[in-house]
Design a protein around this motif. Structure first.
Motif, PDB file in Angstrom:
ATOM      1  N   SER A  42      12.668  19.016  -8.299  1.00 60.68           N
ATOM      2  CA  SER A  42      13.822  19.864  -7.993  1.00 60.68           C
ATOM      3  C   SER A  42      13.516  21.339  -8.249  1.00 60.68           C
ATOM      4  CB  SER A  42      15.017  19.410  -8.835  1.00 60.68           C
ATOM      5  OG  SER A  42      16.121  20.246  -8.631  1.00 60.68           O
ATOM      6  N   TYR A  43      12.827  21.616  -9.358  1.00 60.12           N
ATOM      7  CA  TYR A  43      12.482  22.999  -9.708  1.00 60.12           C
ATOM      8  C   TYR A  43      11.612  23.638  -8.635  1.00 60.12           C
ATOM      9  CZ  TYR A  43       9.637  26.665 -11.855  1.00 60.12           C
ATOM     10  OH  TYR A  43       8.951  27.826 -12.100  1.00 60.12           O
ATOM     11  N   TYR A  44      10.572  22.936  -8.198  1.00 56.32           N
ATOM     12  CA  TYR A  44       9.643  23.515  -7.226  1.00 56.32           C
ATOM     13  C   TYR A  44      10.285  23.696  -5.843  1.00 56.32           C
ATOM     14  CZ  TYR A  44       5.667  23.373 -10.386  1.00 56.32           C
ATOM     15  OH  TYR A  44       4.812  23.606 -11.431  1.00 56.32           O
ATOM     16  N   GLN A  45      11.162  22.793  -5.486  1.00 52.61           N
ATOM     17  CA  GLN A  45      11.879  22.965  -4.214  1.00 52.61           C
ATOM     18  C   GLN A  45      12.652  24.276  -4.203  1.00 52.61           C
ATOM     19  OE1 GLN A  45      14.243  19.388  -3.943  1.00 52.61           O
ATOM     20  NE2 GLN A  45      12.735  18.347  -2.654  1.00 52.61           N
ATOM     21  N   LYS A  46      13.399  24.526  -5.256  1.00 53.76           N
ATOM     22  CA  LYS A  46      14.194  25.751  -5.340  1.00 53.76           C
ATOM     23  C   LYS A  46      13.303  26.984  -5.480  1.00 53.76           C
ATOM     24  CE  LYS A  46      18.117  23.384  -7.511  1.00 53.76           C
ATOM     25  NZ  LYS A  46      18.941  23.254  -8.750  1.00 53.76           N
ATOM     26  N   TYR A  47      12.248  26.852  -6.289  1.00 58.23           N
ATOM     27  CA  TYR A  47      11.376  27.997  -6.561  1.00 58.23           C
ATOM     28  C   TYR A  47      10.664  28.474  -5.297  1.00 58.23           C
ATOM     29  CZ  TYR A  47       7.714  30.784  -8.805  1.00 58.23           C
ATOM     30  OH  TYR A  47       6.880  31.806  -9.171  1.00 58.23           O
ATOM     31  N   ILE A  48      10.133  27.559  -4.518  1.00 58.35           N
ATOM     32  CA  ILE A  48       9.389  27.948  -3.300  1.00 58.35           C
ATOM     33  C   ILE A  48      10.340  28.484  -2.238  1.00 58.35           C
ATOM     34  CG2 ILE A  48       7.936  27.071  -1.415  1.00 58.35           C
ATOM     35  CD1 ILE A  48       6.779  25.050  -3.409  1.00 58.35           C
ATOM     36  N   GLN A  49      11.485  27.827  -2.074  1.00 51.74           N
ATOM     37  CA  GLN A  49      12.425  28.248  -1.043  1.00 51.74           C
ATOM     38  C   GLN A  49      13.076  29.586  -1.371  1.00 51.74           C
ATOM     39  OE1 GLN A  49      14.979  24.827  -0.826  1.00 51.74           O
ATOM     40  NE2 GLN A  49      13.616  23.710   0.569  1.00 51.74           N
ATOM     41  N   ALA A  50      13.021  30.008  -2.654  1.00 56.33           N
ATOM     42  CA  ALA A  50      13.597  31.304  -3.042  1.00 56.33           C
ATOM     43  C   ALA A  50      12.721  32.474  -2.596  1.00 56.33           C
ATOM     44  CB  ALA A  50      13.806  31.344  -4.556  1.00 56.33           C
ATOM     45  N   HIS A  51      11.454  32.239  -2.259  1.00 54.85           N
ATOM     46  CA  HIS A  51      10.546  33.290  -1.788  1.00 54.85           C
ATOM     47  C   HIS A  51      10.591  33.382  -0.259  1.00 54.85           C
ATOM     48  CE1 HIS A  51       9.090  32.730  -5.879  1.00 54.85           C
ATOM     49  NE2 HIS A  51       8.374  33.864  -5.769  1.00 54.85           N
ATOM     50  N   LYS A  52      11.010  34.528   0.232  1.00 52.01           N
ATOM     51  CA  LYS A  52      11.154  34.696   1.680  1.00 52.01           C
ATOM     52  C   LYS A  52       9.812  34.690   2.416  1.00 52.01           C
ATOM     53  CE  LYS A  52      15.497  37.267   1.366  1.00 52.01           C
ATOM     54  NZ  LYS A  52      16.209  38.533   1.705  1.00 52.01           N
ATOM     55  N   ASP A  53       8.751  35.092   1.706  1.00 50.32           N
ATOM     56  CA  ASP A  53       7.439  35.125   2.351  1.00 50.32           C
ATOM     57  C   ASP A  53       6.665  33.820   2.176  1.00 50.32           C
ATOM     58  OD1 ASP A  53       7.273  35.552  -0.342  1.00 50.32           O
ATOM     59  OD2 ASP A  53       5.523  36.875  -0.226  1.00 50.32           O
ATOM     60  N   TRP A  54       7.352  32.784   1.664  1.00 49.92           N
ATOM     61  CA  TRP A  54       6.730  31.473   1.529  1.00 49.92           C
ATOM     62  C   TRP A  54       7.425  30.465   2.440  1.00 49.92           C
ATOM     63  CZ3 TRP A  54       6.042  30.571  -4.491  1.00 49.92           C
ATOM     64  CH2 TRP A  54       5.034  31.441  -4.951  1.00 49.92           C
ATOM     65  N   GLU A  55       6.620  29.553   2.970  1.00 53.07           N
ATOM     66  CA  GLU A  55       7.155  28.454   3.771  1.00 53.07           C
ATOM     67  C   GLU A  55       7.005  27.165   2.950  1.00 53.07           C
ATOM     68  OE1 GLU A  55       6.067  25.917   7.814  1.00 53.07           O
ATOM     69  OE2 GLU A  55       5.339  27.994   7.603  1.00 53.07           O
ATOM     70  N   PHE A  56       8.107  26.483   2.734  1.00 52.28           N
ATOM     71  CA  PHE A  56       8.108  25.273   1.895  1.00 52.28           C
ATOM     72  C   PHE A  56       7.413  24.123   2.631  1.00 52.28           C
ATOM     73  CE2 PHE A  56      10.335  21.339   0.479  1.00 52.28           C
ATOM     74  CZ  PHE A  56       9.861  21.321  -0.822  1.00 52.28           C
ATOM     75  N   CYS A  57       6.355  23.569   1.991  1.00 52.71           N
ATOM     76  CA  CYS A  57       5.583  22.475   2.606  1.00 52.71           C
ATOM     77  C   CYS A  57       5.667  21.179   1.805  1.00 52.71           C
ATOM     78  CB  CYS A  57       4.119  22.889   2.761  1.00 52.71           C
ATOM     79  SG  CYS A  57       3.856  24.220   3.948  1.00 52.71           S
ATOM     80  N   GLY A  58       6.668  21.076   0.970  1.00 55.89           N
ATOM     81  CA  GLY A  58       6.890  19.819   0.259  1.00 55.89           C
ATOM     82  C   GLY A  58       6.390  19.826  -1.171  1.00 55.89           C
ATOM     83  N   VAL A  59       6.828  18.805  -1.910  1.00 55.72           N
ATOM     84  CA  VAL A  59       6.377  18.571  -3.281  1.00 55.72           C
ATOM     85  C   VAL A  59       5.728  17.195  -3.320  1.00 55.72           C
ATOM     86  CG1 VAL A  59       7.034  18.330  -5.688  1.00 55.72           C
ATOM     87  CG2 VAL A  59       8.213  19.998  -4.241  1.00 55.72           C
ATOM     88  N   TYR A  60       4.488  17.140  -3.728  1.00 52.48           N
ATOM     89  CA  TYR A  60       3.756  15.877  -3.833  1.00 52.48           C
ATOM     90  C   TYR A  60       3.824  15.429  -5.288  1.00 52.48           C
ATOM     91  CZ  TYR A  60       1.975  17.254   0.723  1.00 52.48           C
ATOM     92  OH  TYR A  60       1.875  17.632   2.036  1.00 52.48           O
ATOM     93  N   ALA A  61       4.294  14.200  -5.519  1.00 55.71           N
ATOM     94  CA  ALA A  61       4.540  13.737  -6.888  1.00 55.71           C
ATOM     95  C   ALA A  61       4.030  12.321  -7.069  1.00 55.71           C
ATOM     96  CB  ALA A  61       6.035  13.806  -7.202  1.00 55.71           C
ATOM     97  N   ASP A  62       3.249  12.104  -8.130  1.00 54.07           N
ATOM     98  CA  ASP A  62       2.760  10.772  -8.511  1.00 54.07           C
ATOM     99  C   ASP A  62       3.419  10.374  -9.815  1.00 54.07           C
ATOM    100  OD1 ASP A  62       0.786  10.012  -6.496  1.00 54.07           O
ATOM    101  OD2 ASP A  62      -0.375  11.730  -7.211  1.00 54.07           O
TER     102      ASP A  62
END
Length: 447
Positions: A42-62
């Motif tokens: 949840s943290y990384y989803q919000k953190y990446i999407q908060a940057h306008k110059d970043w494109e969110f490509c998912g969170v990989y979790a094991d």
């Protein structure tokens, strides 16, 4: 005078967005850890999407997987996307979350660096594309690996202390039982099948016949998956002391904290036999009768006339693949060779075989015996490792003895009896050749 003006373009520069993903991992599947993993995602989803110059490509979790292994499905899926050129930056919480194996970590980071992909470790504030990133990463990764080793050794110590105290550790699935959070209870439906198997075998039925009957009746070996019975599976059930309510502890062990391969304990570590550790399904008398019949069958099938049990039987193992060394015959001589090499070929194991007479002579030379003494070997030697040019003896007192060996030349190995037999065969071949030549000449003159 000529006037010159600077003309600036009105169009705005195109913003190139970095494709960013994140990697998260927890080493156990406990509820608290899974909650932690959910929080990271949840943290990384919000953190990446908060940057306008970043494109969110998912969170990989094991989840429930150790960082010392590379067989993590989501981790490998992320690397595959990187190789396809679909990711520019990877975010992760710390080095230990990414990997605990220093060599694997550096190899992965270097591969990603060659692809122009940065890995950013938040806790250590390391960007692998920076000039000093790899140096700091090497130092901290080594620390993470040592931390993993320390945690592994602590866990081993805890489990082995439990074994010493007769505690039933690492008891998971077993047909006839239900194991939940340290509680072992009998599954009545499956226990009836277990009792039937023991009773039928004690009365004389074979393992294979019992397995075929259970399969014909549609009885599965697993409550959740349809798995068929076999003679080997029946054999494992019949020799398992846990059905009598007892437990032989530390039958297997983990080789190290990096490979985490489960190995059969062939004397490398002590074993402990604990009685009445859990409810029994089979009474002690029935279990004893079954073991006696198995021993009688084993003796009848393995001990043959002129091929009696040797002092080396069950003590010798291949130094290359770890498989048992078996006895066999080659040109009338008794030899000892790796089970893999003899059964599956040299592509599986390249270990050489050793002749029995050379093995006995080597033992005499090592222990100063005038003649080979099988009783001495049985009482003093715990384990023998066979290599192509040496033997390693593990003694019962904890010592280790090594000695080199080599095959004799053909002239040295021939006894007078062998030479006489070879001479007789040669004479017979010459005599047959003369008779054939005479017959062929006679046929020619008649024609």
């Amino acid at each position: 005078m000529r006037e010159i003006q600077l003309v600036t373009p009105n169009n705005r520069p195109i913003l190139v967005r970095k494709r960013v993903c994140a990697y998260a991992r927890v080493s156990t599947a406990k509820d608290a850890m899974l909650h932690s993993l959910s929080s990271q995602v949840s943290y990384y989803q919000k953190y990446i999407q908060a940057h306008k110059d970043w494109e969110f490509c998912g969170v990989y979790a094991d989840e429930g997987l150790t960082g010392t292994k590379e067989s993590r499905a989501q981790f490998q899926e992320m690397l595959k996307e990187c190789r396809y050129g679909n990711i520019d930056i990877i975010l992760t919480k710390s080095i230990s979350r990414f990997a605990r194996n220093t060599v694997d970590l550096l190899n992965t980071v270097r591969e990603l660096k060659s692809l122009g992909i940065a890995v950013y470790f938040e806790e250590q504030n390391i960007n692998t594309l920076s000039s000093d990133g790899e140096l700091m990463l090497t130092i901290l990764a080594s620390y993470a690996q040592e931390e993993s080793l320390s945690a592994s050794e602590n866990m081993k110590w805890s489990i082995r202390k439990g074994f010493e105290n007769g505690e039933l550790c690492c008891f998971r699935f077993m047909y006839g039982y239900r194991i939940e959070r340290g509680s072992v209870t009998v599954c009545e439906e499956e226990a009836a099948i277990v009792q039937e198997v023991f009773d039928r075998f004690a009365k004389g039925e074979s393992m294979l016949a019992i397995a075929k009957d259970l399969n014909a009746r549609g009885i599965s070996t697993h409550s959740k998956r349809q798995m068929r019975w076999s003679g080997k599976r029946i054999g494992k059930m019949l020799t398992n002391e846990k059905y009598a309510g007892n437990a032989l502890l530390q039958k297997t062990y983990i080789n190290n904290h990096l490979e985490k391969k489960r190995m059969v304990n062939r004397g490398e570590l002590p074993k402990y036999y604990a009685e009445q550790t859990h409810p029994a399904i089979i009474d002690a008398q029935t279990y004893r009768l079954v073991q006696e019949r198995i021993e009688r069958n084993r003796g009848r099938h393995t001990v043959k006339i002129g091929f009696l049990k040797s002092a080396f039987t069950g003590r010798m193992f291949c130094g290359y693949c770890g498989e048992p060394v078996w006895r066999g015959k080659n040109s009338g001589r008794t030899i000892w060779g790796c089970r893999n090499a003899r059964g599956k070929g040299v592509l599986t194991c390249h270990a050489a075989s050793i002749r029995n007479d050379i093995l006995e002579e080597t033992c005499c030379s090592l222990f100063g015996l005038s003649t080979f003494d099988s009783t001495f070997i049985e009482q003093n030697v715990r384990k023998i490792i066979l290599y192509d040019n040496r033997l390693v003896f593990s003694m019962t007192d904890g010592r280790e003895e090594k000695i080199s060996w080599k095959n004799k030349s053909r002239s040295q190995s021939w006894t007078p009896e062998m030479k006489e037999r070879a001479r007789q065969r040669t004479m017979e071949r010459l005599q047959n050749r003369r008779i054939n030549d005479a017959d062929s000449k006679g046929n020619t003159s008649d024609s």
